[in-house]
Design a protein around this motif. Structure first.
Motif, PDB file in Angstrom:
ATOM      1  N   SER A 181     -31.359 -38.091 -12.828  1.00  0.00           N
ATOM      2  CA  SER A 181     -32.704 -38.276 -12.291  1.00  0.00           C
ATOM      3  C   SER A 181     -32.805 -37.900 -10.814  1.00  0.00           C
ATOM      4  CB  SER A 181     -33.150 -39.729 -12.477  1.00  0.00           C
ATOM      5  OG  SER A 181     -32.329 -40.611 -11.730  1.00  0.00           O
ATOM      6  N   VAL A 182     -31.656 -37.784 -10.146  1.00  0.00           N
ATOM      7  CA  VAL A 182     -31.640 -37.412  -8.729  1.00  0.00           C
ATOM      8  C   VAL A 182     -31.916 -35.917  -8.561  1.00  0.00           C
ATOM      9  CG1 VAL A 182     -30.139 -37.232  -6.696  1.00  0.00           C
ATOM     10  CG2 VAL A 182     -30.073 -39.280  -8.118  1.00  0.00           C
ATOM     11  N   ILE A 183     -31.595 -35.134  -9.581  1.00  0.00           N
ATOM     12  CA  ILE A 183     -31.621 -33.676  -9.451  1.00  0.00           C
ATOM     13  C   ILE A 183     -33.034 -33.133  -9.345  1.00  0.00           C
ATOM     14  CG2 ILE A 183     -30.884 -31.501 -10.498  1.00  0.00           C
ATOM     15  CD1 ILE A 183     -28.631 -33.034 -11.862  1.00  0.00           C
ATOM     16  N   ASP A 184     -33.972 -33.649 -10.130  1.00  0.00           N
ATOM     17  CA  ASP A 184     -35.348 -33.143 -10.125  1.00  0.00           C
ATOM     18  C   ASP A 184     -36.014 -33.230  -8.744  1.00  0.00           C
ATOM     19  OD1 ASP A 184     -36.788 -31.867 -12.273  1.00  0.00           O
ATOM     20  OD2 ASP A 184     -36.253 -33.581 -13.503  1.00  0.00           O
ATOM     21  N   PRO A 185     -35.970 -34.405  -8.073  1.00  0.00           N
ATOM     22  CA  PRO A 185     -36.581 -34.477  -6.740  1.00  0.00           C
ATOM     23  C   PRO A 185     -35.925 -33.524  -5.744  1.00  0.00           C
ATOM     24  CG  PRO A 185     -36.177 -36.678  -7.607  1.00  0.00           C
ATOM     25  CD  PRO A 185     -35.478 -35.719  -8.525  1.00  0.00           C
ATOM     26  N   LEU A 186     -34.624 -33.314  -5.892  1.00  0.00           N
ATOM     27  CA  LEU A 186     -33.916 -32.398  -5.002  1.00  0.00           C
ATOM     28  C   LEU A 186     -34.403 -30.971  -5.216  1.00  0.00           C
ATOM     29  CD1 LEU A 186     -31.668 -32.097  -2.880  1.00  0.00           C
ATOM     30  CD2 LEU A 186     -30.038 -31.814  -4.749  1.00  0.00           C
ATOM     31  N   LEU A 187     -34.491 -30.567  -6.482  1.00  0.00           N
ATOM     32  CA  LEU A 187     -34.950 -29.212  -6.789  1.00  0.00           C
ATOM     33  C   LEU A 187     -36.392 -29.010  -6.346  1.00  0.00           C
ATOM     34  CD1 LEU A 187     -33.894 -26.608  -8.384  1.00  0.00           C
ATOM     35  CD2 LEU A 187     -35.444 -27.382 -10.172  1.00  0.00           C
ATOM     36  N   ALA A 188     -37.215 -30.041  -6.526  1.00  0.00           N
ATOM     37  CA  ALA A 188     -38.634 -29.934  -6.172  1.00  0.00           C
ATOM     38  C   ALA A 188     -38.833 -29.654  -4.687  1.00  0.00           C
ATOM     39  CB  ALA A 188     -39.361 -31.220  -6.560  1.00  0.00           C
ATOM     40  N   GLY A 189     -37.915 -30.131  -3.861  1.00  0.00           N
ATOM     41  CA  GLY A 189     -38.052 -29.935  -2.424  1.00  0.00           C
ATOM     42  C   GLY A 189     -37.446 -28.648  -1.902  1.00  0.00           C
ATOM     43  N   LEU A 190     -36.749 -27.914  -2.769  1.00  0.00           N
ATOM     44  CA  LEU A 190     -36.127 -26.663  -2.337  1.00  0.00           C
ATOM     45  C   LEU A 190     -37.153 -25.544  -2.278  1.00  0.00           C
ATOM     46  CD1 LEU A 190     -32.843 -26.730  -4.480  1.00  0.00           C
ATOM     47  CD2 LEU A 190     -33.026 -27.143  -2.024  1.00  0.00           C
ATOM     48  N   PRO A 191     -37.026 -24.638  -1.308  1.00  0.00           N
ATOM     49  CA  PRO A 191     -37.955 -23.497  -1.247  1.00  0.00           C
ATOM     50  C   PRO A 191     -37.727 -22.545  -2.426  1.00  0.00           C
ATOM     51  CG  PRO A 191     -36.184 -23.247   0.370  1.00  0.00           C
ATOM     52  CD  PRO A 191     -36.043 -24.627  -0.211  1.00  0.00           C
ATOM     53  N   ASP A 192     -38.736 -21.751  -2.723  1.00  0.00           N
ATOM     54  CA  ASP A 192     -38.653 -20.822  -3.849  1.00  0.00           C
ATOM     55  C   ASP A 192     -37.466 -19.875  -3.732  1.00  0.00           C
ATOM     56  OD1 ASP A 192     -40.874 -21.946  -4.975  1.00  0.00           O
ATOM     57  OD2 ASP A 192     -42.259 -20.336  -4.403  1.00  0.00           O
ATOM     58  N   GLU A 193     -37.164 -19.448  -2.519  1.00  0.00           N
ATOM     59  CA  GLU A 193     -36.053 -18.508  -2.343  1.00  0.00           C
ATOM     60  C   GLU A 193     -34.728 -19.109  -2.812  1.00  0.00           C
ATOM     61  OE1 GLU A 193     -37.587 -19.238   1.548  1.00  0.00           O
ATOM     62  OE2 GLU A 193     -38.856 -19.364  -0.236  1.00  0.00           O
ATOM     63  N   THR A 194     -34.529 -20.397  -2.491  1.00  0.00           N
ATOM     64  CA  THR A 194     -33.279 -21.055  -2.888  1.00  0.00           C
ATOM     65  C   THR A 194     -33.227 -21.264  -4.394  1.00  0.00           C
ATOM     66  OG1 THR A 194     -33.221 -22.221  -0.766  1.00  0.00           O
ATOM     67  CG2 THR A 194     -31.786 -23.046  -2.492  1.00  0.00           C
ATOM     68  N   VAL A 195     -34.347 -21.647  -4.996  1.00  0.00           N
ATOM     69  CA  VAL A 195     -34.386 -21.822  -6.444  1.00  0.00           C
ATOM     70  C   VAL A 195     -34.114 -20.487  -7.144  1.00  0.00           C
ATOM     71  CG1 VAL A 195     -35.826 -22.495  -8.415  1.00  0.00           C
ATOM     72  CG2 VAL A 195     -35.974 -23.771  -6.266  1.00  0.00           C
ATOM     73  N   THR A 196     -34.641 -19.414  -6.587  1.00  0.00           N
ATOM     74  CA  THR A 196     -34.372 -18.077  -7.136  1.00  0.00           C
ATOM     75  C   THR A 196     -32.883 -17.755  -7.044  1.00  0.00           C
ATOM     76  OG1 THR A 196     -36.581 -17.325  -6.476  1.00  0.00           O
ATOM     77  CG2 THR A 196     -34.954 -15.626  -6.972  1.00  0.00           C
ATOM     78  N   GLU A 197     -32.256 -18.150  -5.924  1.00  0.00           N
ATOM     79  CA  GLU A 197     -30.807 -17.947  -5.762  1.00  0.00           C
ATOM     80  C   GLU A 197     -30.024 -18.728  -6.811  1.00  0.00           C
ATOM     81  OE1 GLU A 197     -28.965 -18.557  -1.992  1.00  0.00           O
ATOM     82  OE2 GLU A 197     -30.549 -17.505  -0.895  1.00  0.00           O
ATOM     83  N   ILE A 198     -30.470 -19.949  -7.095  1.00  0.00           N
ATOM     84  CA  ILE A 198     -29.803 -20.770  -8.105  1.00  0.00           C
ATOM     85  C   ILE A 198     -29.853 -20.068  -9.458  1.00  0.00           C
ATOM     86  CG2 ILE A 198     -29.917 -22.941  -9.402  1.00  0.00           C
ATOM     87  CD1 ILE A 198     -30.977 -24.265  -6.844  1.00  0.00           C
TER      88      ILE A 198
END
Length: 228
Positions: A181-198
């Protein structure tokens, strides 16, 4: 996926026992739940082994000025013993002492801490110090340690710690987080560029990426899909 989860639990157990993962290879076929239970037993046993000694040290430290105790801690006790003592100190006293310790020493100490035992201490620490220590752990590759503290320090502080981290680093970090449950809030706060990198790191870490997707909500998975 079970094999990956078991492998992750073995990594965590090896960290708890301060041994090489290869020494625990015989546990590869053990279920993740059993390995998680074993890790809890080992953690309790290792802490209890020297409990009377560390409580004595904690009592002595209470009688000395924080600056003096900090100097003794860094020079004579070292990070492992200091972590044990911190776990039995009064949270307010421990937080005051932490303010006199060097951030690099606190980072080394954190590797030996059980976050569940020091949550009240962390809550009293200056957020700037917590972020500084977290970034040192990230720079030194202590992703397992960082993951264990992610649920304790909260998403806002965690996001400051991982600001500038690569997508591959965050993907590996997410794998080690015990509470999904910790992962979703963390991902939500990441910028689009970082999520794209993931997402871009997914093909090279397919098992890890699949495990991350399983831990995420439908909205988070949809965001990743929209960016890729």
């Amino acid at each position: 996926m079970t094999a990956l989860t078991s492998a992750l639990e073995i990594t965590k157990l090896a960290h708890e026992m301060h041994v090489d993962e290869a020494e625990l290879a015989f546990l590869a076929t053990t279920s993740p739940d059993d390995l998680r239970d074993l890790r809890g037993i080992v953690s309790h046993a290792m802490f209890s082994r020297h409990e009377s000694r560390v409580k004595g040290l904690a009592a002595v430290s209470k009688k000395l000025p924080a600056a003096v105790t900090a100097k003794i801690t860094e020079i004579a006790m070292g990070p492992m013993l200091s972590a044990r003592v911190a776990a039995v100190m009064d949270p307010a006293d421990a937080a005051k002492l932490a303010g006199h310790l060097k951030p690099e020493f606190l980072a080394e100490l954190s590797v030996h801490l059980d976050p569940s035992r020091v949550e009240a201490i962390i809550a009293r620490l200056d957020r700037g110090l917590v972020v500084d220590v977290g970034r040192r752990l990230l720079a030194d590759g202590h992703l397992l340690t960082l993951a264990r503290f992610t649920g304790v320090v909260g998403p806002e502080t965690s996001l400051k710690v991982v600001d500038g981290a690569s997508g591959a680093e965050i993907l590996r970090l997410a794998l080690f987080i015990d509470e999904p449950s910790v992962i979703d809030p963390l991902l939500a706060g990441l910028p689009d560029e970082t999520v794209t990198e993931i997402a871009a790191a997914g093909p090279d870490h397919s098992d890890a990426f699949d495990a991350l997707l399983l831990a995420l909500s439908e909205d988070s998975r949809a965001r990743i899909a929209s960016l890729t």
